[in-house]
Scaffold this active site. Structure first.
Site, short mmCIF file in Angstrom:
data_model
loop_
_atom_site.label_atom_id
_atom_site.label_comp_id
_atom_site.label_asym_id
_atom_site.label_seq_id
_atom_site.Cartn_x
_atom_site.Cartn_y
_atom_site.Cartn_z
N HIS A 110 -3.57 -10.67 23.79
CA HIS A 110 -2.86 -9.42 24.01
C HIS A 110 -1.39 -9.64 23.67
O HIS A 110 -0.76 -10.55 24.20
CB HIS A 110 -2.94 -8.99 25.48
CG HIS A 110 -4.31 -8.63 25.93
ND1 HIS A 110 -4.75 -7.32 25.98
CD2 HIS A 110 -5.34 -9.39 26.35
CE1 HIS A 110 -5.99 -7.31 26.43
NE2 HIS A 110 -6.37 -8.55 26.66
N HIS A 169 -9.38 -13.18 22.21
CA HIS A 169 -8.38 -12.19 21.81
C HIS A 169 -7.09 -12.45 22.58
O HIS A 169 -7.11 -12.91 23.71
CB HIS A 169 -8.86 -10.75 21.99
CG HIS A 169 -9.32 -10.40 23.36
ND1 HIS A 169 -10.51 -10.87 23.89
CD2 HIS A 169 -8.76 -9.64 24.33
CE1 HIS A 169 -10.66 -10.39 25.13
NE2 HIS A 169 -9.61 -9.66 25.41
#
Length: 121
Positions: free
Chosen positions: A95, A93
């Site tokens: 950010h 992931h």
């Protein structure tokens, strides 16, 4: 539900606030945003981290860059590889963290972190 929370979100089996989605990637609001407008950009394919599949990582960063261009604000694009590097969910992931002067979010290499360390001494 399987053990990966991001796979469950991407498959629609777990709730999330979805900000954008594509066939390969989804952007959600994290459970604990660190600044207003903080998003997580997550590939729908399960890869553990940015080193697992360079192609998936590149596509996910491409989507993060698209979103960053769309919001037109200064931001950090950050990913971590491994728990020692602060990765808490073992699914790649990125950010997207919008930033502004004085937002109070220190990063180890930023001037505000250095100022805070100096003030402690």
């Amino acid at each position: 539900m399987g053990p990966c929370p991001f796979c469950n979100i991407a498959a629609g089996r777990a709730p999330a606030i979805i900000r954008a989605q594509w066939p390969d990637t989804i952007a959600i609001v994290p459970l604990r945003p660190v600044t207003p407008g903080h998003w997580l950009i997550i590939p729908r394919t399960h890869v553990t981290d940015a080193t697992t599949s360079p192609a998936v990582t590149a596509q996910t960063m491409y989507r993060a860059a698209q979103l960053s261009a769309d919001i037109e604000d200064p931001c950090n694009l950050i990913t971590s590889v491994g728990p020692e590097a602060t990765q808490t969910v073992m699914h790649l992931h990125i950010h997207l963290v919008p930033r502004e002067y004085g937002d109070g979010l220190p990063l180890p290499w930023t001037p505000q972190q250095t100022a805070a360390e100096l003030a402690d001494h």
